[in-house]
Design a protein around this motif. Structure first.
Motif, PDB file in Angstrom:
ATOM      1  N   THR A   1      41.983  36.491  38.242  1.00  0.00           N
ATOM      2  CA  THR A   1      41.808  35.048  38.456  1.00  0.00           C
ATOM      3  C   THR A   1      41.437  34.723  39.893  1.00  0.00           C
ATOM      4  OG1 THR A   1      43.498  34.692  36.784  1.00  0.00           O
ATOM      5  CG2 THR A   1      42.885  32.789  38.132  1.00  0.00           C
ATOM      6  N   ASP A   2      42.088  35.361  40.860  1.00  0.00           N
ATOM      7  CA  ASP A   2      41.849  35.039  42.270  1.00  0.00           C
ATOM      8  C   ASP A   2      40.412  35.349  42.684  1.00  0.00           C
ATOM      9  OD1 ASP A   2      44.428  34.280  42.415  1.00  0.00           O
ATOM     10  OD2 ASP A   2      45.164  36.159  43.277  1.00  0.00           O
TER      11      ASP A   2
ATOM     12  N   ASP B   1      37.806  35.634  40.490  1.00  0.00           N
ATOM     13  CA  ASP B   1      36.799  35.102  39.568  1.00  0.00           C
ATOM     14  C   ASP B   1      36.702  33.584  39.623  1.00  0.00           C
ATOM     15  OD1 ASP B   1      34.806  35.605  37.685  1.00  0.00           O
ATOM     16  OD2 ASP B   1      36.137  35.084  36.034  1.00  0.00           O
ATOM     17  N   GLU B   2      36.886  32.981  40.787  1.00  0.00           N
ATOM     18  CA  GLU B   2      36.801  31.524  40.898  1.00  0.00           C
ATOM     19  C   GLU B   2      35.419  31.001  40.533  1.00  0.00           C
ATOM     20  OE1 GLU B   2      38.004  30.255  44.711  1.00  0.00           O
ATOM     21  OE2 GLU B   2      40.111  30.753  44.440  1.00  0.00           O
ATOM     22  N   MET B   3      34.382  31.748  40.917  1.00  0.00           N
ATOM     23  CA  MET B   3      33.007  31.300  40.654  1.00  0.00           C
ATOM     24  C   MET B   3      32.547  31.655  39.236  1.00  0.00           C
ATOM     25  SD  MET B   3      31.729  29.845  43.454  1.00  0.00           S
ATOM     26  CE  MET B   3      29.955  30.042  43.469  1.00  0.00           C
ATOM     27  N   LYS B   4      33.302  32.531  38.530  1.00  0.00           N
ATOM     28  CA  LYS B   4      32.934  32.973  37.180  1.00  0.00           C
ATOM     29  C   LYS B   4      31.472  33.440  37.136  1.00  0.00           C
ATOM     30  CE  LYS B   4      36.286  30.249  34.546  1.00  0.00           C
ATOM     31  NZ  LYS B   4      37.137  29.803  35.644  1.00  0.00           N
TER      32      LYS B   4
ATOM     33  N   ASN C   1      26.685  28.950  35.486  1.00  0.00           N
ATOM     34  CA  ASN C   1      27.452  29.552  36.581  1.00  0.00           C
ATOM     35  C   ASN C   1      26.558  30.385  37.491  1.00  0.00           C
ATOM     36  OD1 ASN C   1      30.005  28.543  35.912  1.00  0.00           O
ATOM     37  ND2 ASN C   1      30.363  30.159  34.413  1.00  0.00           N
TER      38      ASN C   1
ATOM     39  N   TYR D   1      25.961  29.759  41.433  1.00  0.00           N
ATOM     40  CA  TYR D   1      26.311  30.824  42.385  1.00  0.00           C
ATOM     41  C   TYR D   1      25.138  31.129  43.316  1.00  0.00           C
ATOM     42  CZ  TYR D   1      27.443  35.513  44.092  1.00  0.00           C
ATOM     43  OH  TYR D   1      27.669  36.603  44.899  1.00  0.00           O
TER      44      TYR D   1
ATOM     45  N   GLU E   1      36.557  24.145  30.776  1.00  0.00           N
ATOM     46  CA  GLU E   1      37.340  24.535  31.945  1.00  0.00           C
ATOM     47  C   GLU E   1      37.444  26.052  32.047  1.00  0.00           C
ATOM     48  OE1 GLU E   1      41.657  23.559  34.035  1.00  0.00           O
ATOM     49  OE2 GLU E   1      41.389  23.263  31.881  1.00  0.00           O
TER      50      GLU E   1
ATOM     51  N   CYS F   1      32.833  27.416  36.247  1.00  0.00           N
ATOM     52  CA  CYS F   1      33.581  27.559  37.499  1.00  0.00           C
ATOM     53  C   CYS F   1      34.136  26.203  37.921  1.00  0.00           C
ATOM     54  CB  CYS F   1      32.694  28.156  38.590  1.00  0.00           C
ATOM     55  SG  CYS F   1      31.425  27.047  39.218  1.00  0.00           S
ATOM     56  N   PHE F   2      35.076  26.204  38.827  1.00  0.00           N
ATOM     57  CA  PHE F   2      35.813  24.986  39.183  1.00  0.00           C
ATOM     58  C   PHE F   2      34.875  23.861  39.643  1.00  0.00           C
ATOM     59  CE2 PHE F   2      37.802  22.364  42.482  1.00  0.00           C
ATOM     60  CZ  PHE F   2      38.843  21.799  41.759  1.00  0.00           C
ATOM     61  N   SER F   3      33.937  24.173  40.543  1.00  0.00           N
ATOM     62  CA  SER F   3      33.065  23.125  41.099  1.00  0.00           C
ATOM     63  C   SER F   3      32.179  22.515  40.024  1.00  0.00           C
ATOM     64  CB  SER F   3      32.208  23.693  42.230  1.00  0.00           C
ATOM     65  OG  SER F   3      31.383  24.749  41.754  1.00  0.00           O
TER      66      SER F   3
END
Length: 764
Positions: free
Chosen positions: A440-441, A443-446, A513, A517, A635, A639-641
């Motif tokens: 998880t840490d 793979d924030e951008m997936k 994604n 990126y 979700e 990715c988060f953004s």
């Protein structure tokens, strides 16, 4: 009173100055009329007036007489001075004529003397030249005799110092037109230089042999470094002596030995010859290199450039310690700025450059061999600069690769292999799966594997060309990178179009994604020092070629834009289009699920006091379930953004939809308004509380509509009266703000108030 009359008189004179004599009576009449008028008592003033005018007349006459008497005197004085000047001028002209005649006469008399004197001066100058010529010859012969005597007494240091003086004289004579003297000087210097060089070289090579030079094995296994011979101090003293004497021959050596130069097409930087003692130390290694890597030797294989590149790196490493510890102190002692290790490396580098210049034309059109050569050269350059501190300003392999034919081939091969890599990465089964999906840490951008591999490819290309010697070559590689980004964007777009029907699917989200990126990384690169330097170089090129407008040039110069802006803008547009498609898809599903909720009987719902506990409208369940499921799905996949942008875009459309299609399309009794408020604030808004602290702020229309529909009757009546009596005035805005209305316009508020059905009978 007299002052007043005088002022009047002066004023009258000024008025009458511009009139003719025929108008004089009228001026006098006007003056008397002004001073006396119809008042008979004013006649008493006539005596004083006559006296004043008489006095004024006398003053004027005196002034006229004075002026008329002074002007002739001045004219007479001026004429007199002019006459005197004329007489002086005539005298000067007579003197000039006399003097001119005297000078001509003197010149005629002195002409024979001048000719005789000129001939004598020429003879003197000729004799002085002969004398100087003889002095030069005498000086050369004297220095030559001194060198001979020093050599006869085996005083080599003094002989070398004397040769330095002779070489200095040779350099001074370079501008002379005395070709025979120059030839004699050059021949003498060459004669003694050869004798001294041969002798010192022989002695120096003998000392090096005693030290087991060159060191073919690594330093730790060198016998000299482990067990020094008993005579080691004496050997190193002799080494220093001979090294210094050979250094003295550097000036004369440069007169006769031209450094090896590669053709101009390689644009190597100008550099002095390797110093003479280092040249001698390099000789055995140069022989070994030519023996193994030229001709028909088994070690000279064109497909194995790593053999000779590794050999040179090995030699540099083997000799570094000796050069730093034994040779560099000698150079420092004599005040030389030369770095022994770099000078040694520079001499070996010329072997590499010659070898590359010979080999490259033979494998230019074999993609595999050429690509392998470039890879090995880049690895060699990296180690040479990072491990051995070789400066990029010196001649290096990148100059050979920058030659036009070779460089264009390099660009072509780089593009070809990059496109092949892109094909393989997109066709891979794991192309759209993140390598770090379980971490998880990280793979924030997936980021899907294909996008990460592609950006790694671009990064590798940057590392390969960043040490090129000229900005123009770097800019050509930058254009290649931009072309590859555009090509990859087009490929992503093609795959995305295949997935359009499943815009919420895994692959579609992975493409989104990937686009995000790449855009993010390019934006980061735009602030990198290397690319900022390229931006400055591009600015200079564009300014010279006039290929950009003044506005674009200004944006580049002020760093408002970057070299990747065009690519980033295209990627951002693609990202926005894909997000919009996803938002529209979810919004359509939500609208379908909200059909029952739209038809809810808001007019006949029981009030809150009639219910034990408020509960969610059953017709709202499909709407909220659909919304929840899609939010959870996206979700996990975005990715988060991207997900943040997605839900904010969705909320904006949802807010307008509920406001217009559900609230404005219905009327509400007290129970209906309370139920709507409960559904929104206790169920819809909390769906988004995972993503922000105050989700109701994103539903401004719905939130404020609920406030207005649920106001108690008294407050609602008061608000309506204020709005009707103060239309568009500050009191109306203040009243709206007081109840929590900031977004809705006054007309919207009035419409919403009219949707309420729980007004008292006496009210409208």
């Amino acid at each position: 009173c007299s002052d007043i009359n005088i002022a009047a008189l002066v004023e009258n004179e000024q008025v009458c100055e511009g009139t003719d004599n025929s108008d004089l009576p009228s001026c006098v009449s006007a003056f008397i009329e002004k001073e006396v008028g119809n008042d008979l008592k004013s006649l008493k003033k006539l005596d004083k007036l006559i006296e004043q005018m008489t006095e004024s007349k006398m003053q004027l006459e005196e002034q006229v007489l004075t002026v008329s008497s002074e002007i002739p005197k001045r004219i007479h004085s001026a004429l007199k001075k002019a006459e005197e000047s004329k007489q002086f001028l005539n005298q000067f002209l007579e003197q000039e004529t006399h003097l001119f005649s005297s000078i001509n006469s003197h010149l005629l008399t002195a002409q024979p003397w001048m000719e005789d004197l000129g001939a004598m001066i020429n003879q003197i100058e000729e004799i002085e030249r002969h004398l100087a010529y003889l002095k030069w010859i005498s000086q050369i012969e004297e220095l030559s005799d001194n060198i001979q005597q020093y050599l006869m007494t085996n005083n080599v240091p003094e002989a070398a110092s004397t040769l330095v003086s002779m070489a200095g004289l040779d350099i001074k004579l370079q501008e002379s037109s005395c070709t025979h003297l120059l030839g004699f000087m050059r021949a003498t210097v060459k004669f003694w230089h050869k004798i001294l060089k041969d002798k010192l070289t022989s002695d120096f090579e003998e000392i090096l042999a005693q030290l087991h030079w060159p060191f073919i094995t690594p330093p730790q296994s060198q016998t000299v470094g482990i067990s020094r011979p008993a005579s080691a101090p004496e050997i190193y003293i002799n080494l220093e002596t001979l090294f210094c004497q050979l250094l003295k021959l550097q000036t004369s050596d440069e007169l006769f030995t031209e450094p090896k130069q590669l053709p101009e097409k390689y644009s190597l930087p100008a550099s002095p010859s390797v110093i003479l003692p280092i040249q001698i130390m390099l000789t055995p290694l140069q022989k070994r290199f030519r023996y193994h890597f030229r001709g028909n030797r088994q070690t000279n294989v064109i497909s194995k450039p790593e053999w000779y590149l590794a050999q040179v790196l090995l030699w540099i490493g083997n000799h570094t310690q000796f050069l730093d510890e034994k040779i560099q102190p000698i150079l420092d002692k004599v005040g030389s700025l030369v770095n022994a290790r770099l000078e040694f490396s520079r001499g070996l580098m010329m072997l590499i450059l010659e070898k590359l210049a010979a080999d490259i034309p033979c494998l230019l059109y074999d993609d595999s061999l050429f690509c392998h050569l470039v890879d090995e050269v880049l690895l060699f350059e990296r180690e040479l600069h990072s491990v051995h501190g070789y400066p990029s300003t010196f001649a290096n392999c990148m100059h050979i690769l920058s030659e036009e034919t070779c460089f264009q081939r390099w660009l072509t091969v780089e593009r070809k292999f990059a496109l092949q890599k892109m094909d393989s990465m997109l066709s891979s089964e794991a192309a759209w799966i993140s390598q770090y999906k379980d971490i998880t840490d990280v793979d924030e951008m997936k980021v899907p594997d294909c996008a990460e591999t592609f950006m790694t490819l671009l990064l590798v290309i940057t590392d390969r060309y960043k040490n090129l010697p000229t900005a123009s070559r770097k800019l050509q590689f930058l254009e290649l990178q931009k072309d590859l980004v555009d090509d990859f964007r087009i490929r992503l777009t093609q795959v995305m179009k295949e997935e359009t029907r499943a815009s919420l699917g895994f692959r579609y989200c992975a493409i989104l994604n990937a686009v995000n990126y790449i855009s993010t990384v390019l934006a980061d690169w735009a602030d990198n020092v290397f690319f900022l330097q390229l931006q400055q170089a591009a600015l200079e090129v564009f300014a010279e070629n006039n290929t950009l407008s003044k506005l674009q040039l200004g944006q580049l110069a002020s760093m408002e834009s970057s070299v990747f802006d065009d690519m980033i803008n295209l990627l951002e547009r693609l990202k926005h289009d894909m997000l919009t498609r996803q938002v529209d898809h979810v919004f359509r599903e939500v609208k379908d699920a909200a059909k029952l909720y739209k038809k809810e009987r808001w007019l006949s719902l029981p009030s809150q006091s009639e219910q034990a506990v408020m509960s969610l409208s059953s017709s709202a369940c499909p709407l909220l379930l659909t919304l929840r499921d899609r939010l959870l799905q996206l979700e996990q996949q975005l990715c988060f953004s991207l997900f943040k942008v997605f839900w904010q875009m969705l909320v904006e459309k949802l807010d307008i939809y509920i406001y217009q299609e559900i609230i404005l399309a219905n009327h509400f009794n007290e129970g209906g308004a309370a139920q709507l408020h409960f559904d929104m604030t206790r169920n819809l808004f909390p769906l988004f509380s995972h993503y922000c602290k105050r989700p109701e702020n994103y539903f401004k229309h719905v939130k404020e509509a609920c406030i207005l529909l649920n106001l108690n009757v008294g407050s609602a009546l008061l608000l309506r009266d204020v709005l009707q009596s103060a239309s568009g005035q500050p009191p109306a805005t203040a009243a709206l703000n007081e109840v929590g209305i900031y977004k809705l316009a006054q007309q919207d508020v009035e419409i919403l108030l009219n949707l309420r059905t729980n007004w008292p009978n006496t009210g409208k």
